[in-house]
Write a protein that holds these residues in place. Structure first.
Motif, PDB file in Angstrom:
ATOM      1  N   UNK A 111       0.804  -1.223   0.000  1.00  0.00           N
ATOM      2  CA  UNK A 111       0.000   0.000   0.000  1.00  0.00           C
ATOM      3  C   UNK A 111       0.838   1.274   0.000  1.00  0.00           C
ATOM      4  N   UNK A 112       2.145   1.096  -0.131  1.00  0.00           N
ATOM      5  CA  UNK A 112       3.018   2.270  -0.236  1.00  0.00           C
ATOM      6  C   UNK A 112       3.185   3.031   1.066  1.00  0.00           C
ATOM      7  N   UNK A 113       2.907   2.371   2.204  1.00  0.00           N
ATOM      8  CA  UNK A 113       3.034   3.042   3.504  1.00  0.00           C
ATOM      9  C   UNK A 113       4.503   3.133   3.925  1.00  0.00           C
ATOM     10  N   UNK A 114       4.805   4.071   4.793  1.00  0.00           N
ATOM     11  CA  UNK A 114       6.180   4.198   5.293  1.00  0.00           C
ATOM     12  C   UNK A 114       6.400   3.149   6.376  1.00  0.00           C
ATOM     13  N   UNK A 115       7.435   2.358   6.206  1.00  0.00           N
ATOM     14  CA  UNK A 115       7.726   1.316   7.194  1.00  0.00           C
ATOM     15  C   UNK A 115       8.816   1.816   8.138  1.00  0.00           C
ATOM     16  N   UNK A 116       8.467   1.795   9.423  1.00  0.00           N
ATOM     17  CA  UNK A 116       9.350   2.288  10.476  1.00  0.00           C
ATOM     18  C   UNK A 116       9.812   1.074  11.276  1.00  0.00           C
ATOM     19  N   UNK A 117      11.087   0.699  11.118  1.00  0.00           N
ATOM     20  CA  UNK A 117      11.560  -0.547  11.724  1.00  0.00           C
ATOM     21  C   UNK A 117      11.979  -0.347  13.175  1.00  0.00           C
ATOM     22  N   UNK A 118      11.639  -1.344  13.980  1.00  0.00           N
ATOM     23  CA  UNK A 118      11.890  -1.283  15.421  1.00  0.00           C
ATOM     24  C   UNK A 118      13.221  -1.927  15.819  1.00  0.00           C
ATOM     25  N   UNK A 119      13.873  -2.609  14.863  1.00  0.00           N
ATOM     26  CA  UNK A 119      15.119  -3.289  15.235  1.00  0.00           C
ATOM     27  C   UNK A 119      15.988  -3.511  14.001  1.00  0.00           C
ATOM     28  N   UNK A 120      17.291  -3.672  14.236  1.00  0.00           N
ATOM     29  CA  UNK A 120      18.233  -3.877  13.133  1.00  0.00           C
ATOM     30  C   UNK A 120      18.007  -5.249  12.481  1.00  0.00           C
ATOM     31  N   UNK A 121      17.565  -6.231  13.266  1.00  0.00           N
ATOM     32  CA  UNK A 121      17.318  -7.568  12.692  1.00  0.00           C
ATOM     33  C   UNK A 121      16.071  -7.575  11.803  1.00  0.00           C
ATOM     34  N   UNK A 122      15.298  -6.502  11.860  1.00  0.00           N
ATOM     35  CA  UNK A 122      14.109  -6.454  11.007  1.00  0.00           C
ATOM     36  C   UNK A 122      14.460  -6.108   9.555  1.00  0.00           C
ATOM     37  N   UNK A 123      15.705  -5.692   9.328  1.00  0.00           N
ATOM     38  CA  UNK A 123      16.105  -5.412   7.929  1.00  0.00           C
ATOM     39  C   UNK A 123      16.055  -6.711   7.112  1.00  0.00           C
ATOM     40  N   UNK A 137      11.823   3.530   0.758  1.00  0.00           N
ATOM     41  CA  UNK A 137      11.884   4.400   1.945  1.00  0.00           C
ATOM     42  C   UNK A 137      11.877   3.544   3.198  1.00  0.00           C
ATOM     43  N   UNK A 138      12.790   3.857   4.116  1.00  0.00           N
ATOM     44  CA  UNK A 138      12.803   3.153   5.401  1.00  0.00           C
ATOM     45  C   UNK A 138      13.082   4.151   6.512  1.00  0.00           C
ATOM     46  N   UNK A 139      12.419   3.922   7.637  1.00  0.00           N
ATOM     47  CA  UNK A 139      12.633   4.726   8.827  1.00  0.00           C
ATOM     48  C   UNK A 139      13.062   3.785   9.948  1.00  0.00           C
ATOM     49  N   UNK A 140      13.855   4.283  10.883  1.00  0.00           N
ATOM     50  CA  UNK A 140      14.219   3.471  12.046  1.00  0.00           C
ATOM     51  C   UNK A 140      13.831   4.174  13.327  1.00  0.00           C
ATOM     52  N   UNK A 141      13.425   3.364  14.295  1.00  0.00           N
ATOM     53  CA  UNK A 141      13.048   3.891  15.610  1.00  0.00           C
ATOM     54  C   UNK A 141      14.260   3.873  16.527  1.00  0.00           C
ATOM     55  N   UNK A 142      14.580   5.038  17.030  1.00  0.00           N
ATOM     56  CA  UNK A 142      15.767   5.219  17.873  1.00  0.00           C
ATOM     57  C   UNK A 142      15.398   5.118  19.338  1.00  0.00           C
ATOM     58  N   UNK A 143      16.158   4.328  20.107  1.00  0.00           N
ATOM     59  CA  UNK A 143      16.016   4.287  21.565  1.00  0.00           C
ATOM     60  C   UNK A 143      17.281   4.893  22.162  1.00  0.00           C
TER      61      UNK A 143
END
Ligand SMILES: *Cc1c(COP(=O)(O)O)cnc(C)c1O
Length: 421
Positions: A111-123, A137-143
């Protein structure tokens, strides 16, 4: 005194048509607040609020917000589907999930949504789910872990929070994705919940901006947008003050000028994914007093319970209560206002000073428009209440009916049980 959009007479008339309990949302107030929020952040080149669907997952509410320019922030397939059916599509949907099933990544990608990954293993997980390639396009969540202090109890300290990547992992993750051919990048963080101090958000933005600059320096990846998460609080208690959107925006703009511009990252798009401040103050749980008991304390029993609003029972959260028609009566009684669940935490208010309540009085539980009905449940066989929308022209529309016993039993195989022995 907390605002309520109907007079006592109007509310009595409404409860004659729609039996209590129910949620009432004030469309006019939602729109006015959204305009104020958008105006405050219009000092950035590009700004968008992605409304956190989990706060009030009703497509009527989402359509109102979409028409005010909002996107949607989702964390599950049903939330993605609700956004789509509300007309929120493509890059206007942010998929900020965690422990995500592969099918949900596939749906968001399709659906062309922006995917915001929660972890490096999710790549690699995402790559496999999508048949061997990553999205553009990829976004990452920073802790930020120990770098961020002063977080409150709802979300906990970042070091103990399950979300996001560490600082070192962030750098590595962008490097990997760049090598894999990803073209556009975002950076997300969310470290607050119900926070009322503007300085907290300015400090978070600073951390994120500095990281974006460091990512560029170390990997050559240009971050195009930052998503500052949710967490802007609302004044649940009468002595609290609403957060000043302009103050938050100007504080963040100062950090933008100090960090983002010299790093050559301007224009950097600024996103929020707030839920609570967008609908919270503009939703009310309406219930009736149906019992009173006089034991060691004075109790008022409502026709609603924690299954409709679990925040007080779950977090000890405060919600202001007013008794319709008795707004100006002296608050000369002390009550525990309770629901019907077989759990003693099922109390909307504990030792609260209120006017004398008579059976049949209508109680208004304020600030229930976010994380209210959405958090409800069916424990004890409780049926969750419906939702109505007060339109700007004063008309009231039912936007969700209350649950029925058939809804509750729908997941059971009742034919199977007849022959079961
Ligand atoms: C819950 C949540 C939000 C919204 O939080 P509010 O406190 O309602 O603003 C935004 N983003 C994520 C990832 C969340 O989990």
């Amino acid at each position: 005194m907390k605002y309520f959009p109907l007079t006592h007479e109007q509310l009595v008339q409404l409860t004659d048509k729609v039996p209590t309990p129910f949620y009432l949302y004030d469309e006019k107030a939602i729109r006015e607040n959204m305009k104020k929020f958008t105006k405050a952040f219009s000092i950035f080149p590009v700004f968008r609020e992605y409304y956190a669907v989990k706060a009030c997952p009703n497509p009527y509410i989402l359509k109102i917000l979409a028409s005010e320019g909002c996107g949607a922030d989702c964390s599950s397939l049903p939330e993605l589907m609700l956004s789509a059916m509300s007309g929120i599509k493509g890059k206007h949907v942010m998929f900020t999930s965690n422990e995500t099933p592969a099918e949900e990544f596939k749906y968001a990608y399709a659906n062309g949504n922006i995917i915001n990954l929660d972890d490096i293993t999710h790549i690699p997980f995402l790559k496999e789910a999508l048949g061997g390639k990553l999205p553009d396009t990829i976004c990452f969540r920073y802790n930020p872990g120990p770098l961020k202090h002063g977080c409150n109890s709802i979300i906990g300290s970042p070091e103990e929070a399950k979300y996001g990547l560490t600082r070192e992992q962030m750098i590595e993750a962008y490097r990997i994705c760049k090598e894999e051919g990803v073209k556009h990048f975002g950076l997300h963080t969310m470290v607050a919940s119900n926070e009322l101090n503007p300085a907290f958000f300015v400090d978070t933005a600073k951390l994120v901006f500095e990281l974006a600059a460091e990512v560029q320096e170390k990997t050559g990846v240009r971050i195009e947008f930052v998503d500052l998460g949710g967490g802007l609080g609302i004044p649940y208690k009468p002595d609290q003050k609403a957060i000043d959107y302009d103050e938050v925006a100007k504080g963040i703009r100062a950090e933008y000028d100090r960090v983002v511009v010299p790093a050559g990252l301007d224009p950097l798009e600024i996103y929020w994914e707030c839920g609570r401040p967008i609908t919270g103050p503009y939703g009310y749980l309406i219930a009736k007093a149906v019992h009173e008991k006089h034991i060691y304390r004075e109790y008022i029993g409502l026709d609603s319970c924690m299954a409709d609003l679990m925040r007080p029972g779950m977090y000890g959260a405060y919600h202001e209560i007013t008794v319709s028609g008795k707004e100006n009566a002296p608050k000369d009684q002390v009550y525990d206002v309770v629901g019907s669940l077989c759990e003693n935490c099922d109390k909307f208010a504990v030792q609260r000073q209120l006017p004398k309540i008579d059976m049949g009085d209508i109680l208004i539980i304020h600030d229930a428009g976010a994380h209210g009905r959405a958090m409800g449940f069916n424990y004890n066989g409780k049926l969750r209440c419906g939702e109505v929308l007060l339109r700007p022209d004063g008309k009231v529309v039912e936007i969700r009916r209350r649950e029925t016993i058939n809804d509750l039993f729908a997941t059971l195989d009742l034919d199977g049980v007849e022959s079961f022995n």
